[in-house]
Write an enzyme that holds these catalytic residues in place. Structure first.
Site, PDB file in Angstrom:
ATOM      1  N   THR A 123       0.856  -1.169   0.000  1.00  0.00           N
ATOM      2  CA  THR A 123       0.000   0.000   0.000  1.00  0.00           C
ATOM      3  C   THR A 123       0.894   1.222   0.000  1.00  0.00           C
ATOM      4  O   THR A 123       2.100   1.104  -0.195  1.00  0.00           O
ATOM      5  CB  THR A 123      -0.889  -0.055   1.259  1.00  0.00           C
ATOM      6  OG1 THR A 123      -1.866   0.948   1.159  1.00  0.00           O
ATOM      7  CG2 THR A 123      -0.078   0.128   2.522  1.00  0.00           C
ATOM      8  N   LYS A 154      -6.006   1.768   6.741  1.00  0.00           N
ATOM      9  CA  LYS A 154      -4.664   1.401   7.189  1.00  0.00           C
ATOM     10  C   LYS A 154      -4.018   2.475   8.055  1.00  0.00           C
ATOM     11  O   LYS A 154      -2.841   2.391   8.363  1.00  0.00           O
ATOM     12  CB  LYS A 154      -3.791   1.116   5.968  1.00  0.00           C
ATOM     13  CG  LYS A 154      -4.369   0.025   5.087  1.00  0.00           C
ATOM     14  CD  LYS A 154      -3.641  -0.044   3.778  1.00  0.00           C
ATOM     15  CE  LYS A 154      -4.520  -0.644   2.717  1.00  0.00           C
ATOM     16  NZ  LYS A 154      -3.975  -0.440   1.400  1.00  0.00           N
ATOM     17  N   GLY A 214       0.161   4.390  10.813  1.00  0.00           N
ATOM     18  CA  GLY A 214      -0.212   3.871   9.506  1.00  0.00           C
ATOM     19  C   GLY A 214       0.642   2.652   9.245  1.00  0.00           C
ATOM     20  O   GLY A 214       1.790   2.596   9.686  1.00  0.00           O
ATOM     21  N   SER A 265       4.397   0.143  -1.259  1.00  0.00           N
ATOM     22  CA  SER A 265       4.782   0.013  -2.665  1.00  0.00           C
ATOM     23  C   SER A 265       4.834   1.350  -3.393  1.00  0.00           C
ATOM     24  O   SER A 265       5.637   1.532  -4.297  1.00  0.00           O
ATOM     25  CB  SER A 265       3.836  -0.945  -3.388  1.00  0.00           C
ATOM     26  OG  SER A 265       2.503  -0.497  -3.293  1.00  0.00           O
ATOM     27  N   ALA A 305      -0.830   7.566  -6.249  1.00  0.00           N
ATOM     28  CA  ALA A 305      -1.932   6.771  -6.802  1.00  0.00           C
ATOM     29  C   ALA A 305      -1.944   6.806  -8.329  1.00  0.00           C
ATOM     30  O   ALA A 305      -2.346   5.834  -8.963  1.00  0.00           O
ATOM     31  CB  ALA A 305      -3.266   7.254  -6.242  1.00  0.00           C
ATOM     32  N   CYS A 322       1.560   4.384  -9.008  1.00  0.00           N
ATOM     33  CA  CYS A 322       1.663   3.023  -8.467  1.00  0.00           C
ATOM     34  C   CYS A 322       0.323   2.291  -8.626  1.00  0.00           C
ATOM     35  O   CYS A 322      -0.690   2.739  -8.092  1.00  0.00           O
ATOM     36  CB  CYS A 322       2.057   3.081  -6.990  1.00  0.00           C
ATOM     37  SG  CYS A 322       2.170   1.455  -6.218  1.00  0.00           S
ATOM     38  N   THR A 371      -1.746   1.373  -5.414  1.00  0.00           N
ATOM     39  CA  THR A 371      -2.182   2.486  -4.568  1.00  0.00           C
ATOM     40  C   THR A 371      -3.405   3.120  -5.209  1.00  0.00           C
ATOM     41  O   THR A 371      -3.427   3.340  -6.419  1.00  0.00           O
ATOM     42  CB  THR A 371      -1.058   3.542  -4.459  1.00  0.00           C
ATOM     43  OG1 THR A 371       0.112   2.914  -3.921  1.00  0.00           O
ATOM     44  CG2 THR A 371      -1.458   4.695  -3.563  1.00  0.00           C
TER      45      THR A 371
END
Length: 183
Positions: free
Chosen positions: A10, A42, A56, A135, A166, A169, A172
């Site tokens: 994540t 998360k 987190g 990631s 986002a 990746c 994400t």
């Protein structure tokens, strides 16, 4: 995550600016090329002994929850001493045969201090008031570092950095959980 090479993490970011720390995380849970869930939470708020801490996590959810429970116990034993609690957790994580197998990373803050805690025994206070894991962590970190010196608030920096991560990746997404804490 060596046992599950098809699983990916994540993105979690922590930004400290203007007397506030913001931790933000995306909501995507992936298995290989499949999105299992898009709205996972998360980023969590802990309140052991009345001392608020925001965390987190990236990695295995069950492993992260185990670590969060342990962190909460360490915080109860050392109220108001986040660094000490994180160091004690990292020591246990590195030396305990059960905990050594846990595959997760944490970003932790009490509104003043900001740390990355790993199973390698690391408790790192990041330079430049930005930490990122997962990631998409490097993408979010680079974006936040570019934005941190501008006029944006800690939350705005975190949100924009996560949006950039986002976009880059595939593990994400833009479904964010954002928690702010200040001193």
């Amino acid at each position: 995550m060596s046992d599950f090479p098809g699983w990916h993490g994540t993105t979690i970011i922590g930004v400290r600016k203007g007397g506030q720390v913001v931790i933000a995380g995306d909501g995507q849970v992936s298995a290989g090329q499949t999105v299992m869930k898009a709205t996972a939470r998360k980023v969590r708020r802990l309140s052991p002994g009345g001392h608020e801490v925001v965390t987190g996590f990236a990695g295995s959810t069950a492993d992260a929850f185990t670590l969060l429970e342990r962190l909460e116990k360490k915080l109860e034993a050392t109220p108001g001493q986040l660094q000490r609690a994180c160091v004690e957790l990292a020591k246990d994580w590195r030396t305990d045969k059960y905990l050594q197998k846990l595959e997760a990373m944490l970003i932790v803050s009490d509104g003043t201090d900001l740390y990355v805690v790993t199973g390698a025994g690391d408790v790192v206070e990041p330079e430049h008031d930005v930490a990122a894991i997962g990631s998409g962590g490097n993408f979010a970190l680079a974006a936040a570092r570019a934005l941190i010196d501008g006029d944006l608030s800690a939350e705005e920096v975190a949100r924009r950095a996560m949006a950039i991560a986002a976009d880059i990746c595939v593990y994400t997404n833009g479904n964010l959980t954002v928690e702010a804490i200040g001193r």
